[in-house]
Design a protein around this motif. Structure first.
Motif, short mmCIF file in Angstrom:
data_model
loop_
_atom_site.label_atom_id
_atom_site.label_comp_id
_atom_site.label_asym_id
_atom_site.label_seq_id
_atom_site.Cartn_x
_atom_site.Cartn_y
_atom_site.Cartn_z
N THR A 94 -8.37 -7.24 -11.20
CA THR A 94 -7.63 -8.31 -10.52
C THR A 94 -6.21 -7.82 -10.27
N GLY A 95 -5.75 -7.92 -9.01
CA GLY A 95 -4.42 -7.45 -8.64
C GLY A 95 -3.32 -8.40 -9.08
N LYS A 96 -2.09 -8.04 -8.77
CA LYS A 96 -0.92 -8.81 -9.17
C LYS A 96 -0.95 -10.22 -8.60
N GLY A 97 -1.46 -10.37 -7.40
CA GLY A 97 -1.52 -11.68 -6.78
C GLY A 97 -2.80 -12.44 -7.07
N GLY A 98 -3.66 -11.93 -7.94
CA GLY A 98 -4.90 -12.61 -8.28
C GLY A 98 -6.09 -12.17 -7.46
N ALA A 99 -5.89 -11.25 -6.50
CA ALA A 99 -7.01 -10.79 -5.67
C ALA A 99 -7.88 -9.81 -6.47
N LYS A 100 -9.19 -9.96 -6.31
CA LYS A 100 -10.14 -9.09 -7.02
C LYS A 100 -10.38 -7.83 -6.19
N TYR A 101 -10.49 -6.70 -6.89
CA TYR A 101 -10.77 -5.44 -6.22
C TYR A 101 -11.82 -4.68 -7.02
N ALA A 102 -12.38 -3.67 -6.37
CA ALA A 102 -13.44 -2.88 -7.00
C ALA A 102 -13.12 -1.40 -6.86
N GLU A 103 -13.53 -0.66 -7.87
CA GLU A 103 -13.38 0.79 -7.85
C GLU A 103 -14.72 1.44 -8.15
N LEU A 104 -14.99 2.52 -7.44
CA LEU A 104 -16.21 3.30 -7.66
C LEU A 104 -15.96 4.25 -8.84
N VAL A 105 -16.80 4.19 -9.86
CA VAL A 105 -16.63 5.02 -11.06
C VAL A 105 -17.78 6.04 -11.13
N LEU A 106 -17.39 7.31 -11.22
CA LEU A 106 -18.40 8.37 -11.33
C LEU A 106 -18.92 8.42 -12.77
N GLU A 107 -20.21 8.21 -12.94
CA GLU A 107 -20.81 8.21 -14.27
C GLU A 107 -21.50 9.54 -14.61
N ALA A 160 -14.73 15.11 -12.49
CA ALA A 160 -15.18 14.74 -13.84
C ALA A 160 -15.70 13.32 -13.87
N PRO A 161 -16.75 13.08 -14.66
CA PRO A 161 -17.22 11.70 -14.86
C PRO A 161 -16.08 10.82 -15.38
N GLY A 162 -16.09 9.57 -14.95
CA GLY A 162 -15.00 8.64 -15.30
C GLY A 162 -13.96 8.52 -14.21
N SER A 163 -14.00 9.41 -13.22
CA SER A 163 -13.04 9.33 -12.11
C SER A 163 -13.30 8.06 -11.30
N ARG A 164 -12.22 7.50 -10.81
CA ARG A 164 -12.32 6.23 -10.07
C ARG A 164 -11.85 6.41 -8.63
N PHE A 165 -12.47 5.63 -7.75
CA PHE A 165 -12.15 5.70 -6.33
C PHE A 165 -12.02 4.27 -5.79
N PRO A 166 -10.80 3.86 -5.43
CA PRO A 166 -10.60 2.48 -4.93
C PRO A 166 -11.41 2.22 -3.67
N LEU A 167 -12.06 1.07 -3.66
CA LEU A 167 -12.84 0.65 -2.50
C LEU A 167 -12.04 -0.36 -1.69
N GLU A 168 -12.27 -0.33 -0.38
CA GLU A 168 -11.62 -1.34 0.46
C GLU A 168 -12.07 -2.73 0.01
N SER A 169 -11.10 -3.66 -0.10
CA SER A 169 -11.42 -5.01 -0.56
C SER A 169 -11.96 -5.86 0.58
N ALA A 170 -12.89 -6.72 0.22
CA ALA A 170 -13.40 -7.69 1.19
C ALA A 170 -12.42 -8.86 1.27
N GLN A 171 -12.40 -9.54 2.41
CA GLN A 171 -11.54 -10.69 2.61
C GLN A 171 -12.41 -11.94 2.78
N ASP A 172 -12.05 -13.00 2.04
CA ASP A 172 -12.74 -14.29 2.16
C ASP A 172 -11.69 -15.34 2.43
#
Length: 554
Positions: A183-196, A146-158
């Motif tokens: 933004t995660g609990k420790g302040g790290a940013k993450y991204a999720e793929l959202v099906l539109e 279904a549209p709106g489904s989310r898929f966590p993406l591997e986070s990049a490290q800097d």
């Protein structure tokens, strides 16, 4: 450099340098900053100017820099007072995974002992680009998702921090997916793929997207990864975990193989579509080294050596994927509990190996620090001296202690001390360590010579020869070295410039200088003085009586 102090503070530092003992509890800290990656021997500060002292004072008082830890990162020029970095500093190597990076050092002076704290902030520069753990991420997504489904993406490290660290993700233009940031609990940013928009495998079997991670440096740096979406045929149930978050508390001394938690996801589909396998995702490399996940059972076990002093919390994301490629996710949060596994460490900073026996009480003999890497009562320490010795410990600051005398010393009674210091923590099972300090007591001239007798009586037959030895006097001195070296002399008698006897200054032998006549003198007395080599010298006197014996010479 920064941390310049006011004229009033400079005057306080000058007065402070004149103190006899190290009493730094309220001292101000010298603070400076330096960008990372500067070339070796880069200028940090002029210590002499900031302390308000002449550079010659640094050399005269043997000023030196001691960095906290085993590696010396800074160099102090005693001729100019300039503080420089020995090598190029890499903030990411020195302070990994830390937003701030401050290096602490101390300046030690001798004659008298003095300790001044200092710190250098290593400022981050944007010298690292965001990097994804894998160049390609593959998602198998059911066409009926279904549209709106989310898929966590591997986070990049800097490796950079602050604004130079990872700030944003962006997704290449496409007709099916958008990007959601969080933004995660420790302040790290993450991204999720959202099906539109719904997928249609018969129209398009696979989508290739470009994911870009960008930091906030000037100019910004970025890294990319390919996101490949494989569209699957219908499998209309995804694995669902019993909990969204699993929270576990684990002692740091847990052995490898110990069960941490078992995660479980259910999928009501049949066959391969209902068979679930587990894997870590969005989990740091360090956590993957310390924990292992059984892909079939969902059991997470310890696989490395946990260390509370290194990392207190671990957060892992577990992905459950069925045979049709559908997946669900849960988080596992592990709190590492401290145990008393580190004994206190004693580090000797400065030592006066020899002190005079007339040193006043509370004279500083040594300066040392105590460190325990545990936390709470496990990291709280106390120090004591073994045995009944004329020394005591005085705490100063930052777990530093001074070893001082607390009574009068007497070299003639005790010439040296082997002082054992015991540091013990406050853990339930108390751990301790010991350090021995050897102190010699140097002699002062506080004892006069003492004759073995108050009066000496010697005899000589008349008509004796010249320079005839008739005996010796002897005096001892309980001091040491030149203070115990005794020389003998005759005390000059009034009205007699030429005595009849002499005394060897070195060994006290008594000689008759000329022939004596019993009929003229039956006996006579002289005073012998024994003087030591001290400064000022001390002396004692004894009476020497010489009897002249008659012979038949008339």
């Amino acid at each position: 450099a920064w941390g310049r102090r006011s004229r009033g503070s400079k005057r306080q530092v000058i007065l402070f340098i004149l103190c006899v003992c190290v009493c730094q509890s309220g001292a101000e800290t010298l603070r400076y900053s330096l960008e990372e990656e500067r070339e070796r021997d880069s200028f940090v500060a002029n210590i002499a100017n900031d302390l308000g002292v002449a550079p010659s004072q640094l050399a005269a008082r043997k000023a030196r820099i001691v960095s906290e830890g085993n590696e010396q990162l800074f160099r102090l020029n005693q001729n100019t007072g300039v503080l420089t970095a020995k090598d190029s500093l890499d903030r990411e190597e020195i302070c990994p995974q830390s937003d701030s990076c401050t290096l602490f050092f101390k300046i030690f002076f001798e004659n008298p002992l003095q300790l001044i704290r200092g710190e250098v902030e290593v400022r981050d520069v944007n010298d690292n680009s965001p990097v994804f753990p894998e160049k390609e991420m593959v998602f198998e997504i059911l066409e009926t998702t279904a549209p709106g489904s989310r898929f966590p993406l591997e986070s990049a490290q800097d490796l950079d921090v602050g604004s130079n660290g990872l700030q944003n993700y962006s997704l290449g233009s496409n007709s099916h997916f958008s990007l959601a940031l969080g933004t995660g609990k420790g302040g790290a940013k993450y991204a999720e793929l959202v099906l539109e928009r719904e997928l249609d495998r018969e129209v398009q079997r696979e989508l290739n997207l470009l994911l870009t991670a960008t930091d906030g440096g000037s100019p910004p740096r970025s890294g990319t990864a390919r996101v490949r979406v494989v569209v699957l045929d219908a499998n209309d149930n995804i694995p669902v975990f019993g909990r969204e978050v699993y929270e576990v508390r684990l002692a740091e001394n847990s052995p490898p193989g110990q069960l941490v938690v078992r995660v479980a996801a259910a999928d009501p589909d049949e066959g391969s579509y209902g068979k679930v396998r587990y894997a870590f995702t969005q989990t740091s490399e360090r956590s993957r080294q310390l924990f292992e996940l059984n892909p079939a059972t969902g059991e997470i076990r310890v696989s490395g050596n946990l260390d509370f002093e290194d990392t207190e919390n671990h957060e892992m994301v577990v992905r459950a994927t069925d045979g049709g490629g559908l997946s669900g996710h849960c988080k596992v949060q592990v709190e590492v509990l401290d145990v008393n596994d580190n004994a206190p460490e004693i580090a000797l900073t400065s030592l006066t190996a020899s002190i005079p026996e007339d040193a006043p009480p509370r004279t500083v003999v040594a300066l040392f620090s105590v460190r325990d890497r545990d936390s709470g009562d496990n990291g709280r320490t106390e120090c004591a001296i073994d045995g009944d010795l004329p020394f005591s410990l005085t705490p100063t600051f930052d777990n530093y202690y001074e070893l001082r005398t607390n009574a009068a010393l007497d070299r003639e009674r005790t010439a040296e001390y082997n002082i054992t210091i015991t540091a013990m923590d406050w853990g339930t099972t108390r751990l301790s360590s010991r350090e021995s300090i050897f102190v010699q007591i140097s002699d002062v001239n506080d004892n006069p010579p003492e004759f073995t007798q108050k009066d000496y009586t010697m005899s000589v037959t008349e008509n004796n020869g010249r320079m005839l030895r008739i005996g010796s006097v002897n005096a001892t001195d309980s001091d040491a070295g030149k203070n115990a070296r005794v020389k003998y002399t005759l005390v000059q008698q009034e009205g007699k410039e030429h005595p009849d006897v002499s005394v060897s200054s070195e060994n006290g032998d008594v000689y008759v200088l000329r022939p004596l006549d019993y009929e003229e003198v039956h006996a006579f007395e002289v005073t012998v003085r024994a003087t030591d080599g001290g400064s000022p010298p001390l002396s004692a006197q004894a009476v020497l009586r010489v009897l002249v014996l008659d012979e038949n010479d008339n």
